[in-house]
Write a protein that holds these residues in place. Structure first.
Motif, short mmCIF file in Angstrom:
data_model
loop_
_atom_site.label_atom_id
_atom_site.label_comp_id
_atom_site.label_asym_id
_atom_site.label_seq_id
_atom_site.Cartn_x
_atom_site.Cartn_y
_atom_site.Cartn_z
N HIS A 50 15.99 27.77 64.07
CA HIS A 50 15.61 26.42 63.63
C HIS A 50 16.51 25.39 64.28
O HIS A 50 16.06 24.35 64.75
CB HIS A 50 15.71 26.31 62.09
CG HIS A 50 14.60 27.01 61.37
ND1 HIS A 50 13.31 26.56 61.41
CD2 HIS A 50 14.58 28.11 60.61
CE1 HIS A 50 12.54 27.37 60.70
NE2 HIS A 50 13.30 28.32 60.20
N ALA A 51 17.82 25.71 64.31
CA ALA A 51 18.79 24.79 64.90
C ALA A 51 18.47 24.56 66.37
O ALA A 51 18.57 23.44 66.87
CB ALA A 51 20.20 25.35 64.76
N ARG A 52 18.08 25.62 67.06
CA ARG A 52 17.86 25.51 68.51
C ARG A 52 16.78 24.50 68.85
O ARG A 52 16.94 23.67 69.74
CB ARG A 52 17.51 26.89 69.09
CG ARG A 52 17.32 26.85 70.58
CD ARG A 52 17.38 28.20 71.19
NE ARG A 52 16.31 29.06 70.69
CZ ARG A 52 16.07 30.27 71.18
NH1 ARG A 52 16.84 30.77 72.14
NH2 ARG A 52 15.10 31.01 70.70
N ARG A 53 15.67 24.58 68.13
CA ARG A 53 14.58 23.65 68.43
C ARG A 53 15.02 22.21 68.15
O ARG A 53 14.76 21.28 68.91
CB ARG A 53 13.35 24.00 67.62
CG ARG A 53 12.12 23.29 68.11
CD ARG A 53 10.87 23.76 67.44
NE ARG A 53 10.26 24.89 68.12
CZ ARG A 53 8.96 25.18 68.04
NH1 ARG A 53 8.17 24.43 67.30
NH2 ARG A 53 8.45 26.21 68.66
N LYS A 54 15.73 22.03 67.03
CA LYS A 54 16.21 20.70 66.63
C LYS A 54 17.20 20.15 67.67
O LYS A 54 17.10 19.00 68.08
CB LYS A 54 16.92 20.88 65.28
CG LYS A 54 16.89 19.74 64.37
CD LYS A 54 17.14 20.17 62.91
CE LYS A 54 18.36 21.06 62.72
NZ LYS A 54 18.53 21.51 61.32
N PHE A 55 18.12 20.99 68.10
CA PHE A 55 19.16 20.52 69.03
C PHE A 55 18.62 20.34 70.43
O PHE A 55 19.13 19.53 71.20
CB PHE A 55 20.36 21.46 69.00
CG PHE A 55 21.07 21.46 67.68
CD1 PHE A 55 21.10 20.30 66.91
CD2 PHE A 55 21.67 22.60 67.18
CE1 PHE A 55 21.73 20.29 65.67
CE2 PHE A 55 22.30 22.59 65.95
CZ PHE A 55 22.32 21.44 65.20
N VAL A 63 28.46 21.74 68.78
CA VAL A 63 27.91 22.56 67.70
C VAL A 63 27.81 23.97 68.23
O VAL A 63 27.30 24.20 69.33
CB VAL A 63 26.50 22.07 67.27
CG1 VAL A 63 25.99 22.93 66.12
CG2 VAL A 63 26.54 20.62 66.84
N SER A 64 28.36 24.91 67.47
CA SER A 64 28.30 26.29 67.94
C SER A 64 27.91 27.21 66.81
O SER A 64 28.37 27.07 65.67
CB SER A 64 29.67 26.68 68.52
OG SER A 64 29.57 27.97 69.06
N GLY A 65 27.05 28.17 67.12
CA GLY A 65 26.58 29.11 66.11
C GLY A 65 26.46 30.51 66.69
O GLY A 65 26.91 30.78 67.81
N CYS A 66 25.86 31.39 65.92
CA CYS A 66 25.64 32.76 66.38
C CYS A 66 24.61 32.77 67.51
O CYS A 66 23.76 31.89 67.57
CB CYS A 66 25.10 33.63 65.25
SG CYS A 66 26.09 33.58 63.76
N HIS A 67 24.66 33.78 68.36
CA HIS A 67 23.64 33.89 69.40
C HIS A 67 22.26 34.04 68.75
O HIS A 67 22.15 34.66 67.69
CB HIS A 67 23.92 35.13 70.26
CG HIS A 67 25.07 34.93 71.20
ND1 HIS A 67 24.91 34.35 72.44
CD2 HIS A 67 26.38 35.21 71.07
CE1 HIS A 67 26.10 34.29 73.02
NE2 HIS A 67 27.02 34.80 72.22
N ALA A 69 19.30 16.93 72.23
CA ALA A 69 19.91 16.88 73.56
C ALA A 69 19.05 16.06 74.51
O ALA A 69 19.54 15.19 75.24
CB ALA A 69 20.11 18.29 74.09
N ARG A 70 17.74 16.30 74.48
CA ARG A 70 16.83 15.58 75.39
C ARG A 70 16.69 14.10 74.99
O ARG A 70 16.54 13.23 75.84
CB ARG A 70 15.46 16.24 75.41
CG ARG A 70 15.45 17.63 75.98
CD ARG A 70 15.62 17.61 77.51
NE ARG A 70 15.67 18.97 78.02
CZ ARG A 70 16.80 19.66 78.19
NH1 ARG A 70 17.97 19.10 77.92
NH2 ARG A 70 16.77 20.89 78.65
N PHE A 97 19.53 24.16 77.35
CA PHE A 97 20.37 23.00 77.05
C PHE A 97 21.72 23.41 76.51
O PHE A 97 22.57 22.57 76.29
CB PHE A 97 19.65 22.09 76.04
CG PHE A 97 19.49 22.72 74.69
CD1 PHE A 97 20.37 22.43 73.67
CD2 PHE A 97 18.47 23.64 74.45
CE1 PHE A 97 20.24 23.02 72.43
CE2 PHE A 97 18.33 24.24 73.21
CZ PHE A 97 19.22 23.93 72.20
N THR A 98 21.94 24.70 76.27
CA THR A 98 23.21 25.14 75.68
C THR A 98 24.23 25.45 76.77
O THR A 98 23.88 25.60 77.94
CB THR A 98 23.02 26.40 74.81
OG1 THR A 98 22.44 27.40 75.63
CG2 THR A 98 22.12 26.12 73.64
#
Lengths: 147, 324
Positions: A84-89, A68-72, A93-94, B322-323
């Protein structure tokens, strides 16, 4: 359909945000950067649009890796979608790590529209990781049915 | 200071004076050491608005079920509900998510020293269907094959009850007993840490072992107070999202996505664990979520009804390690 392990080629599912990473892929193309042809791109409006279900479903349906890749962070076209995506992912991941899913099957990155070279590089890294891991045997359904 | 009262007295009083139209509590179940929910509807036409059934109300170590889950069924009524410490966190979670209106609910707090785990009892006594049992102050007398066995209550309770730090309800309008002693130490999540220390392969084997047993009956979802979606992702058919075959991958999909939805919302009440007919170790994975939210983001579910939600909220300085 199960392929022969000898002629197995990794299949990687990539969710790219239309404003940054998809444009980054486009730039990699017009700049003629070489990268492995193993990715299947799904264009999404924003990395925040990617439901964790899509990632898990991709693995169940037999993809060997999901990216999954998005804007910085800070550059989201919708201002906060990737936060929002970062916290979810981070959680996903964990969680996958805790469940013992192989490291590198599911990865996340931030690629801007100006980073064509980085896009090609991330695809190379991702493909290399999956080649080392081999076919997805953990979560792929034994008999994939499109129901 | 929260008011002290007796369960039956307060039930009769509140149903009579209109403070509540419905009361949700427990009654003795049909099997030894089991309790079932008891729902009383106020009938103000007669002399006794609470009705004769109020005398069936009980509260003791049998009352394991989380009654907060039943609040979803009475959205338009004034409801009185009996909650243990752990249930009170579920209730706070629902108030936080605006699923329950605090003004519509009156809370009867029941301090609890732990509830009986039938599987622990079966393990100790070697008998999984006792013909009779009596509950005493700190021990259980179980009759198995005409032989009586005595088990200390502290050994017969759920593992999560032993070091419990929320034995006394966090939210209550009255208490039906004096507060009980509870652990002051924060939860250690020992099992989660132990599994985290193991190799990835061992973690995978554990996960696969649990998922292979899941029969996708969705009892965990049915009993979970936090699972109140009108349409669950597992039921979506156009297109079908979650598979329902015997392949463990389908169980993995269901549980991993359910865990994603429960992050920052699961309070660890154990309703899913008690509901599971296959004994899947759901507690371990739920505890992982709680440990993760607490360690990485300092967030605790069911602690503060005014707190913003865990997922759905963000901080610009959230972890990014994690990225790629």
């Amino acid at each position: 359909m199960k392929e022969n392990v000898a002629d197995w080629e990794p299949k990687i599912l990539a969710f790219l945000c239309t404003w940054c990473s998809y444009a980054g892929a486009d730039l990699a193309g017009v700049s003629r950067y070489q990268y492995p042809p193993n990715i299947r791109i799904v264009k999404v409006p924003c990395s925040g649009r990617v439901n964790p279900a899509y990632i898990l479903k991709g693995l169940c349906q037999g993809y060997d890796g999901v990216l999954v890749s998005g804007c910085h962070p800070g550059d989201c076209h919708y201002l906060t979608g990737n936060y929002h995506a970062r916290r979810k992912f981070h959680l996903l991941a964990r969680l996958l790590d805790f469940a013992g899913i192989e490291e590198g099957r599911v990865r996340f990155s931030w690629i801007s529209a100006a980073e064509g070279a980085r896009f090609a590089d991330v695809m190379k890294q991702m493909t290399d990781t999956i080649v080392k891991l081999g076919p997805n045997t953990q979560m792929a359904k034994a008999q994939v049915r499109y129901d | 200071m929260t008011e002290r009262t007796d369960l039956k007295t307060i039930a009769a009083e509140w149903l009579a004076d209109g403070k509540a139209d419905v009361l949700i509590g427990w009654q003795a179940g049909t099997l030894p050491l089991a309790a079932a929910p008891l729902i009383l509807h106020a009938d103000r036409s007669g002399a006794d608005p609470a009705g004769g059934n109020k005398d069936k109300l009980v509260f003791d170590a049998r009352c394991a079920m989380n009654l907060v889950n039943l609040l979803h069924k009475f959205k338009d009524k004034k409801v009185a509900v009996v909650v243990k410490g752990c249930d009170s966190r579920s209730l706070i979670g629902l108030i936080q998510e605006k699923q329950v209106d605090r003004d519509r609910i009156v809370v009867i707090g029941a301090p609890c020293a732990g509830v009986i785990d039938p599987s622990a009892l079966a393990r100790i006594t070697g008998c999984d269907a006792p013909s009779g049992a009596t509950l005493e102050k700190d021990q259980v007398r179980v009759v198995c094959d005409r032989e009586e066995k005595v088990v200390p209550l502290s050994e017969a309770v759920y593992p999560g009850c032993r070091g419990c730090s929320v034995r006394n309800p966090l939210l209550a309008d009255c208490l039906i007993a004096d507060p009980v002693e509870q652990s002051a130490a924060p939860e250690a999540f020992g099992d989660v840490e132990a599994l985290r220390q193991m190799s990835r392969d061992e973690r995978w084997r554990k996960f696969l072992h649990e998922m292979k047993r899941c029969i996708l009956c969705h009892a965990c979802r049915a009993m979970c107070p936090a699972c109140y979606c009108r349409e669950c992702f597992a039921d979506i058919t156009r297109p079908r999202l979650a598979g329902r075959t015997a392949d463990p991958a389908d169980a993995m999909f269901f549980h991993l996505l359910r865990l994603m939805h429960l992050a920052g919302r699961c309070t660890g009440c154990g309703a899913c664990v008690r509901a599971c007919p296959m004994g899947v170790d759901l507690r371990l994975y739920n505890d992982f979520l709680r440990a993760f939210a607490k360690k990485e983001y300092g967030f605790e579910a069911g602690a503060d009804a005014q707190a913003p939600p865990f997922i759905g909220e963000f901080d610009q300085n959230d972890p990014n390690d994690f990225t790629m």
